[in-house]
Design a protein around this motif. Structure first.
Motif, PDB file in Angstrom:
ATOM      1  N   GLY A 202       0.782  -1.228   0.000  1.00  0.00           N
ATOM      2  CA  GLY A 202       0.000   0.000   0.000  1.00  0.00           C
ATOM      3  C   GLY A 202       0.809   1.272   0.000  1.00  0.00           C
ATOM      4  N   LEU A 203       2.085   1.212   0.435  1.00  0.00           N
ATOM      5  CA  LEU A 203       2.898   2.417   0.549  1.00  0.00           C
ATOM      6  C   LEU A 203       4.199   2.336  -0.245  1.00  0.00           C
ATOM      7  CD1 LEU A 203       2.465   3.253   4.354  1.00  0.00           C
ATOM      8  CD2 LEU A 203       1.300   4.290   2.413  1.00  0.00           C
ATOM      9  N   ILE A 204       4.989   1.311   0.027  1.00  0.00           N
ATOM     10  CA  ILE A 204       6.326   1.262  -0.567  1.00  0.00           C
ATOM     11  C   ILE A 204       6.257   1.107  -2.084  1.00  0.00           C
ATOM     12  CG2 ILE A 204       8.552   0.119  -0.503  1.00  0.00           C
ATOM     13  CD1 ILE A 204       7.783   1.545   2.066  1.00  0.00           C
ATOM     14  N   VAL A 205       5.478   0.144  -2.540  1.00  0.00           N
ATOM     15  CA  VAL A 205       5.382  -0.077  -3.987  1.00  0.00           C
ATOM     16  C   VAL A 205       4.790   1.134  -4.706  1.00  0.00           C
ATOM     17  CG1 VAL A 205       4.338  -1.516  -5.776  1.00  0.00           C
ATOM     18  CG2 VAL A 205       5.293  -2.576  -3.711  1.00  0.00           C
ATOM     19  N   PRO A 206       3.674   1.726  -4.230  1.00  0.00           N
ATOM     20  CA  PRO A 206       3.186   2.948  -4.892  1.00  0.00           C
ATOM     21  C   PRO A 206       4.184   4.101  -4.843  1.00  0.00           C
ATOM     22  CG  PRO A 206       1.463   1.994  -3.546  1.00  0.00           C
ATOM     23  CD  PRO A 206       2.713   1.250  -3.215  1.00  0.00           C
ATOM     24  N   LEU A 207       4.946   4.208  -3.741  1.00  0.00           N
ATOM     25  CA  LEU A 207       5.942   5.273  -3.655  1.00  0.00           C
ATOM     26  C   LEU A 207       7.015   5.105  -4.725  1.00  0.00           C
ATOM     27  CD1 LEU A 207       7.364   7.661  -2.291  1.00  0.00           C
ATOM     28  CD2 LEU A 207       8.380   6.022  -0.687  1.00  0.00           C
ATOM     29  N   LEU A 208       7.536   3.907  -4.834  1.00  0.00           N
ATOM     30  CA  LEU A 208       8.564   3.659  -5.854  1.00  0.00           C
ATOM     31  C   LEU A 208       8.004   3.876  -7.255  1.00  0.00           C
ATOM     32  CD1 LEU A 208      10.250   0.466  -4.329  1.00  0.00           C
ATOM     33  CD2 LEU A 208      11.021   2.841  -4.190  1.00  0.00           C
ATOM     34  N   ARG A 209       6.775   3.446  -7.471  1.00  0.00           N
ATOM     35  CA  ARG A 209       6.149   3.647  -8.772  1.00  0.00           C
ATOM     36  C   ARG A 209       5.948   5.138  -9.062  1.00  0.00           C
ATOM     37  NH1 ARG A 209       5.677   1.704 -13.810  1.00  0.00           N
ATOM     38  NH2 ARG A 209       3.650   2.191 -14.737  1.00  0.00           N
ATOM     39  N   THR A 210       5.571   5.920  -8.055  1.00  0.00           N
ATOM     40  CA  THR A 210       5.380   7.353  -8.244  1.00  0.00           C
ATOM     41  C   THR A 210       6.702   8.045  -8.567  1.00  0.00           C
ATOM     42  OG1 THR A 210       3.509   7.314  -6.710  1.00  0.00           O
ATOM     43  CG2 THR A 210       4.506   9.442  -7.161  1.00  0.00           C
ATOM     44  N   ILE A 211       7.766   7.677  -7.843  1.00  0.00           N
ATOM     45  CA  ILE A 211       9.082   8.255  -8.141  1.00  0.00           C
ATOM     46  C   ILE A 211       9.516   7.899  -9.564  1.00  0.00           C
ATOM     47  CG2 ILE A 211      11.517   8.213  -7.488  1.00  0.00           C
ATOM     48  CD1 ILE A 211      10.624   7.721  -4.613  1.00  0.00           C
ATOM     49  N   TYR A 212       9.238   6.679  -9.962  1.00  0.00           N
ATOM     50  CA  TYR A 212       9.589   6.246 -11.314  1.00  0.00           C
ATOM     51  C   TYR A 212       8.822   7.064 -12.366  1.00  0.00           C
ATOM     52  CZ  TYR A 212       9.684   3.174 -15.424  1.00  0.00           C
ATOM     53  OH  TYR A 212       9.818   2.678 -16.698  1.00  0.00           O
ATOM     54  N   LEU A 213       7.509   7.257 -12.169  1.00  0.00           N
ATOM     55  CA  LEU A 213       6.713   8.010 -13.142  1.00  0.00           C
ATOM     56  C   LEU A 213       7.096   9.486 -13.174  1.00  0.00           C
ATOM     57  CD1 LEU A 213       3.141   6.514 -12.609  1.00  0.00           C
ATOM     58  CD2 LEU A 213       4.637   6.200 -14.584  1.00  0.00           C
TER      59      LEU A 213
END
Length: 540
Positions: A139-150
């Motif tokens: 819920g947090l780590i994966v979306p955070l990494l995905r947001t930084i990537y985008l």
């Protein structure tokens, strides 16, 4: 069918590779029994194949205008080699990686007795913490990494742009506009802050001269100085415009005023007979959602055309005051009431001077200033928003609370202050009640009055709690969204980072810039949370 073939191929490759590794390590080093190696390998392969299938099935869908269907593409795309498509490749890779991970677990030596006890304790802790950590990661780590990537890509998330999105945020005049810096020194807020700073300095020097020191800082001087600092910050943020500056203005104003008003309410409520009733009324706005509060205050601020009757509470009062003409009966009645209250405040100020209680004296004098201004307005130019038209008809002069920039931001902040004051009051009231009674009794035995007890004993004791409240306020205010969204949608110079992130991402579909704004918001919250966590660890 293709997915089944991919899963079968992944299982065959992983089992073969894992069996080869286990057999070789067992024959060469004799580390573990063969059957445990095979069990670990097979479990890893099955888990890896399932994870690969889930990863391959993830899709990113974009609504197609004019069509009922969405355009979906694989979220995790990959290469294709002949008849092996990207979906099968992910299944193969997942099975192979997890299978080899099982090999690494299976080839370890059997631990000693004390090591087994340690491992059992860690495994027991992992059993309870593991599910929560898994949900946090998903819920947090994966979306955070995905947001930084985008945030490093363009609008469609395809072309790499590096830090260009971040550069656009901080170089765009809509985000940070420093062109009006010269207006800071000409604003009334700036000069008002200088006057308050001068008054605080004079009071401190006067108290110091009577005690034989250069300056004696007291609660009253600190309060006046903080008021001057607040006015100075308003002068700065009113002239330095943009989304980022608006967010900083919210952080300073809402955090300071909510905490100060909450502390004041806690102190006053603790000394009343109907303490629980008073606290319930102050805490009641916390039960209202931000959206609901925004709608309530939007109706209070609403301004109808001058020809129509005002339905907004504040404008209705303002227009009614405008009907009280100078030298009329209503104006003289208002002047009499205001004069009586001013006389009472003047007597209270004189009482504070005689008893050398500077807080009472200064507070009464400050409270009398706006009353004197109202008396002047009633006797002279008049008060309120109403004027006479060509045919001697009253014309309403309404206040556009949410449209007139830049101080429409302050009227929006009032909503959040109204909500969060109750939160600060409850937390600080509990901290005040937890102050050891022995300290307060010792201070009173030494001759300290109530003011000295509060500022010398109670307030220093509850400083850690005040820090916690202010930290929670900063984190909340940094991501404020609902109030701005409901009341102005970011128009009229009231835009904040969270609302702009929403608009960029879900209205303009600019994934790169929206993700960059989300990362900026995250980076603004992380230092505050880090300081709070570090302080709590030190306290433990």
């Amino acid at each position: 069918m293709a997915a089944l073939w991919g899963a079968f191929l992944g299982i065959v490759i992983s089992v073969g590779a894992s069996a080869a590794v286990f057999w070789g390590t067992h024959r060469l080093f004799g580390l573990v029994e063969r059957r445990w190696a095979v069990v670990a390998a097979v479990a890893g392969v099955l888990v890896g194949a399932g994870a690969g299938a889930v990863a391959a099935g993830l899709r990113r869908c974009i609504a197609v205008e004019g069509s009922r269907n969405d355009e979906c593409t694989p979220l995790l795309d990959g290469p294709s080699f002949g008849w092996i498509n990207p979906t099968l490749m992910w299944i193969v890779i997942g099975a192979a990686v997890f299978g080899l991970a099982g090999a690494a677990v299976g080839v370890k030596r059997s631990p000693a007795g004390d090591r087994i006890a340690t491992l059992q304790g860690r495994l027991r802790a992992l059993t309870f913490v593991g599910p929560a950590m898994l949900f946090v990661a998903l819920g947090l780590i994966v979306p955070l990494l995905r947001t930084i990537y985008l945030s490093l890509f363009d609008k469609a998330g395809e072309s790499f742009r590096g830090l260009a999105n971040y550069g656009e945020i901080f170089t765009n005049a809509q985000s940070v506009d420093l062109s009006g810096w010269a207006g800071i020194f000409g604003s009334r807020l700036f000069w008002g802050s200088l006057i308050l700073f001068a008054i605080a300095t004079l009071i401190a020097m006067s108290r110091g001269r009577s005690r034989g020191v250069r300056a004696d800082v007291s609660a009253s001087t600190v309060g006046i100085g903080l008021g001057g600092g607040l006015l100075l910050s308003f002068a700065v943020f009113a002239n330095l415009r943009g989304t980022v500056m608006n967010n900083l203005w919210w952080v300073v104003a809402v955090t300071f005023l909510s905490t100060a008003l909450g502390l004041l309410a806690a102190v006053i409520a603790d000394r009343t007979k109907r303490e629980s009733f008073a606290k319930s009324l102050i805490f009641l706005p916390m039960a209202i959602s931000f959206v609901g509060a925004g709608i309530i205050w939007r109706f209070m601020y609403i301004a109808r055309p001058p020809q129509k009757s005002q339905t907004g509470l504040l404008n209705a009062i303002w227009v009614w005051l405008g009907t009280l003409r100078p030298s009329s009966g209503g104006a003289w009645t208002a002047v009499a009431v205001l004069a009586a209250v001013t006389v009472l405040l003047t007597a209270l100020c004189a009482f504070g001077v005689r008893r050398r209680q500077s807080a009472i004296a200064v507070g009464s004098a400050v409270a009398a200033i706006p009353l004197l201004w109202l008396i002047y307005r009633f006797l002279g130019p008049g008060v309120g928003g109403s004027a006479l038209g060509p045919n001697d008809e009253p014309i309403a002069g309404t206040i556009l609370f949410v449209q007139e920039s830049p101080f429409n931001n302050v009227w929006l902040m009032v909503v959040l202050i109204w909500i969060q004051t109750g939160f600060a009051m409850v937390i600080l009231s509990a901290a005040i009640k937890a102050v050891p009674a022995d300290l307060i009794e010792a201070a009173r035995v030494d001759g300290a009055d109530e003011r000295q007890v509060f500022f010398g004993v109670t307030l220093p004791t509850i400083v850690p709690t005040i820090t916690v409240v202010m930290t929670a306020m900063i984190v909340l205010v940094m991501k404020v969204f609902d109030i701005v969204r409901v009341m102005t949608n970011g128009n009229f110079g009231t835009q904040v980072i969270a609302n702009e992130m929403w608009q960029r991402s879900f209205t303009e579909f600019n994934l790169g810039l929206g993700s960059a704004l989300a990362v900026v918001l995250f980076l603004g919250v992380v230092p505050v949370m880090g300081l709070n966590i570090r302080r709590m660890q030190r306290g433990e």
